[in-house]
Design an enzyme around this catalytic site. Structure first.
Site, PDB file in Angstrom:
ATOM      1  N   ARG A  85      -4.796  12.991   3.944  1.00  0.00           N
ATOM      2  CA  ARG A  85      -3.475  12.422   3.683  1.00  0.00           C
ATOM      3  C   ARG A  85      -2.625  13.399   2.853  1.00  0.00           C
ATOM      4  O   ARG A  85      -3.108  14.017   1.919  1.00  0.00           O
ATOM      5  CB  ARG A  85      -3.647  11.109   2.914  1.00  0.00           C
ATOM      6  CG  ARG A  85      -2.337  10.512   2.453  1.00  0.00           C
ATOM      7  CD  ARG A  85      -2.472   9.071   2.089  1.00  0.00           C
ATOM      8  NE  ARG A  85      -3.271   8.836   0.897  1.00  0.00           N
ATOM      9  CZ  ARG A  85      -3.495   7.627   0.391  1.00  0.00           C
ATOM     10  NH1 ARG A  85      -3.019   6.560   1.007  1.00  0.00           N
ATOM     11  NH2 ARG A  85      -4.213   7.479  -0.698  1.00  0.00           N
TER      12      ARG A  85
ATOM     13  N   ARG B  67      -6.683  -6.631  -7.456  1.00  0.00           N
ATOM     14  CA  ARG B  67      -7.917  -5.931  -7.100  1.00  0.00           C
ATOM     15  C   ARG B  67      -9.150  -6.673  -7.585  1.00  0.00           C
ATOM     16  O   ARG B  67     -10.258  -6.173  -7.427  1.00  0.00           O
ATOM     17  CB  ARG B  67      -7.893  -4.530  -7.696  1.00  0.00           C
ATOM     18  CG  ARG B  67      -7.180  -3.530  -6.792  1.00  0.00           C
ATOM     19  CD  ARG B  67      -7.152  -2.208  -7.493  1.00  0.00           C
ATOM     20  NE  ARG B  67      -7.255  -1.090  -6.617  1.00  0.00           N
ATOM     21  CZ  ARG B  67      -6.230  -0.438  -6.096  1.00  0.00           C
ATOM     22  NH1 ARG B  67      -5.015  -0.865  -6.312  1.00  0.00           N
ATOM     23  NH2 ARG B  67      -6.426   0.631  -5.354  1.00  0.00           N
TER      24      ARG B  67
ATOM     25  N   ARG C   5     -13.608   5.124  -4.799  1.00  0.00           N
ATOM     26  CA  ARG C   5     -12.542   4.152  -4.486  1.00  0.00           C
ATOM     27  C   ARG C   5     -12.972   3.198  -3.372  1.00  0.00           C
ATOM     28  O   ARG C   5     -12.706   2.005  -3.440  1.00  0.00           O
ATOM     29  CB  ARG C   5     -11.254   4.893  -4.107  1.00  0.00           C
ATOM     30  CG  ARG C   5     -10.549   5.470  -5.326  1.00  0.00           C
ATOM     31  CD  ARG C   5      -9.558   6.553  -4.968  1.00  0.00           C
ATOM     32  NE  ARG C   5      -8.531   6.109  -4.061  1.00  0.00           N
ATOM     33  CZ  ARG C   5      -7.889   6.922  -3.201  1.00  0.00           C
ATOM     34  NH1 ARG C   5      -8.201   8.213  -3.145  1.00  0.00           N
ATOM     35  NH2 ARG C   5      -6.962   6.449  -2.430  1.00  0.00           N
TER      36      ARG C   5
ATOM     37  N   ARG D 266      -2.621  13.670  -3.002  1.00  0.00           N
ATOM     38  CA  ARG D 266      -2.870  12.905  -4.227  1.00  0.00           C
ATOM     39  C   ARG D 266      -4.135  13.417  -4.892  1.00  0.00           C
ATOM     40  O   ARG D 266      -5.116  13.717  -4.221  1.00  0.00           O
ATOM     41  CB  ARG D 266      -3.034  11.424  -3.855  1.00  0.00           C
ATOM     42  CG  ARG D 266      -1.800  10.605  -4.130  1.00  0.00           C
ATOM     43  CD  ARG D 266      -1.925   9.211  -3.627  1.00  0.00           C
ATOM     44  NE  ARG D 266      -3.077   8.486  -4.149  1.00  0.00           N
ATOM     45  CZ  ARG D 266      -3.316   7.206  -3.904  1.00  0.00           C
ATOM     46  NH1 ARG D 266      -2.477   6.525  -3.146  1.00  0.00           N
ATOM     47  NH2 ARG D 266      -4.374   6.611  -4.405  1.00  0.00           N
TER      48      ARG D 266
ATOM     49  N   LYS E  93      -1.457   0.625   3.801  1.00  0.00           N
ATOM     50  CA  LYS E  93      -0.580  -0.263   3.015  1.00  0.00           C
ATOM     51  C   LYS E  93       0.751   0.423   2.693  1.00  0.00           C
ATOM     52  O   LYS E  93       1.804  -0.175   2.823  1.00  0.00           O
ATOM     53  CB  LYS E  93      -1.261  -0.693   1.707  1.00  0.00           C
ATOM     54  CG  LYS E  93      -2.532  -1.504   1.908  1.00  0.00           C
ATOM     55  CD  LYS E  93      -3.038  -2.083   0.586  1.00  0.00           C
ATOM     56  CE  LYS E  93      -3.401  -1.041  -0.462  1.00  0.00           C
ATOM     57  NZ  LYS E  93      -4.615  -0.287  -0.221  1.00  0.00           N
TER      58      LYS E  93
HETATM   59  P1  ADP Z   1      -5.614   3.262  -3.121  1.00  0.00           P
HETATM   60  O1  ADP Z   1      -5.485   1.840  -2.710  1.00  0.00           O
HETATM   61  O2  ADP Z   1      -5.160   4.228  -2.059  1.00  0.00           O
HETATM   62  O3  ADP Z   1      -6.950   3.640  -3.696  1.00  0.00           O
HETATM   63  P2  ADP Z   1      -3.574   2.956  -5.235  1.00  0.00           P
HETATM   64  O4  ADP Z   1      -2.435   3.889  -5.195  1.00  0.00           O
HETATM   65  O5  ADP Z   1      -3.304   1.513  -4.945  1.00  0.00           O
HETATM   66  O6  ADP Z   1      -4.649   3.585  -4.278  1.00  0.00           O
HETATM   67  O7  ADP Z   1      -4.316   3.033  -6.671  1.00  0.00           O
HETATM   68  C1  ADP Z   1      -4.760   4.253  -7.204  1.00  0.00           C
HETATM   69  C2  ADP Z   1      -5.561   3.995  -8.474  1.00  0.00           C
HETATM   70  O8  ADP Z   1      -4.761   3.309  -9.449  1.00  0.00           O
HETATM   71  C3  ADP Z   1      -6.798   3.110  -8.314  1.00  0.00           C
HETATM   72  O9  ADP Z   1      -7.920   3.848  -7.872  1.00  0.00           O
HETATM   73  C4  ADP Z   1      -6.958   2.560  -9.746  1.00  0.00           C
HETATM   74  O10 ADP Z   1      -7.510   3.533 -10.608  1.00  0.00           O
HETATM   75  C5  ADP Z   1      -5.526   2.350 -10.195  1.00  0.00           C
HETATM   76  N1  ADP Z   1      -5.018   0.994  -9.877  1.00  0.00           N
HETATM   77  C6  ADP Z   1      -4.041   0.701  -8.971  1.00  0.00           C
HETATM   78  N2  ADP Z   1      -3.815  -0.625  -8.927  1.00  0.00           N
HETATM   79  C7  ADP Z   1      -4.681  -1.191  -9.798  1.00  0.00           C
HETATM   80  C8  ADP Z   1      -4.968  -2.526 -10.194  1.00  0.00           C
HETATM   81  N3  ADP Z   1      -4.319  -3.564  -9.646  1.00  0.00           N
HETATM   82  N4  ADP Z   1      -5.928  -2.731 -11.128  1.00  0.00           N
HETATM   83  C9  ADP Z   1      -6.603  -1.717 -11.674  1.00  0.00           C
HETATM   84  N5  ADP Z   1      -6.408  -0.426 -11.347  1.00  0.00           N
HETATM   85  C10 ADP Z   1      -5.456  -0.157 -10.422  1.00  0.00           C
END
Ligand code: ADP
Length: 213
Positions: free
Chosen positions: A125, A88, A170, A159, A15
């Site tokens: 990554r 999400r 995750r 990260r 993404k």
């Molecule tokens: P990835 O999709 O690679 O796991 P992101 O950078 O999108 O990572 O998100 C990292 C973390 O941030 C998630 O594991 C969660 O803890 C939090 N997070 C991100 N977006 C949301 C969301 N829309 N709702 C709840 N938590 C979120």
């Protein structure tokens, strides 16, 4: 009119890479809730301190907090956004429609990938802390170890949540939540599924066509 893009996909499905290409070549703004949350954490704001351990574990932050952060960073009037990492869950999908998009034309693009390949993508990554370029030590290693090909800075970092334990959580959180979200957009006639297993250029060409339809 370009549609607003809701980019859906597992952690590591590409993404962030695709969002960067959409920004560079089609003038989209990238709105990543993960990036916004990480920014809050690194500035030690109250919100950042509250969510720090949740991100470290790989669990989801509560819906109200994320919506507040998203709304305060989004001016939909004249801009075209890529929503990355949001929604999400179904409540977030409804909030995005009702409180943010409010009828603006949008498409949900699902980057589909075999989930078995993802754990290794994630732990390998690395991201440039200066310009944001994304690398993978196996499939897209920097030419000189630890140095960014794009900006030349020695600032490639991993990260905090890209360690093996957090990655498992995750991916599980993703698997449990994605089906109802896909269903929501499918029923609304707004879902386009793209295979994310080609090169990033091939995937991008497919997404570009979607923005032109
Ligand atoms: P990835 O999709 O690679 O796991 P992101 O950078 O999108 O990572 O998100 C990292 C973390 O941030 C998630 O594991 C969660 O803890 C939090 N997070 C991100 N977006 C949301 C969301 N829309 N709702 C709840 N938590 C979120």
């Amino acid at each position: 009119m370009k549609p607003q893009i809701i980019l859906l996909g597992a952690p590591g499905s590409g993404k962030g890479t695709q969002a960067a290409k959409l920004v560079d070549s089609l003038g989209y703004q990238h709105l990543s809730t993960g990036d916004l949350l990480r920014k809050e954490i690194s500035s030690s704001s109250d919100l950042g301190n509250r969510v720090k351990s949740i991100l470290a574990e790989g669990n989801l932050v509560d819906n109200d907090t994320v919506l507040e952060l998203l709304s305060s960073n989004c001016e939909l009037g004249s801009k075209h956004y890529i929503f990355d990492g949001y929604p999400r869950n179904i409540d977030q999908a409804k909030c995005l429609d009702e409180s943010v998009l409010k009828g603006a034309e949008s498409k949900a693009v699902y980057l589909h990938i075999n989930l078995d390949d993802l754990a290794s993508r994630l732990v390998n990554r690395r991201t440039c802390g200066s310009c944001g370029e994304i690398y993978n030590l196996i499939s897209k290693a920097p030419k000189v170890e630890g140095v960014c090909d794009k900006c030349g800075k020695s600032d490639l970092t991993q990260r905090k949540d890209d360690n093996e334990e957090t990655v498992v959580t995750r991916l599980n959180v993703f698997k449990e939540s994605i089906e109802p979200i896909l269903d929501y957009y499918e029923k609304a006639g707004r879902l386009v599924t793209v295979s994310a297993s080609g090169t990033s250029e091939e995937v991008f060409e497919k997404i570009k066509k979607i923005t032109e339809q």
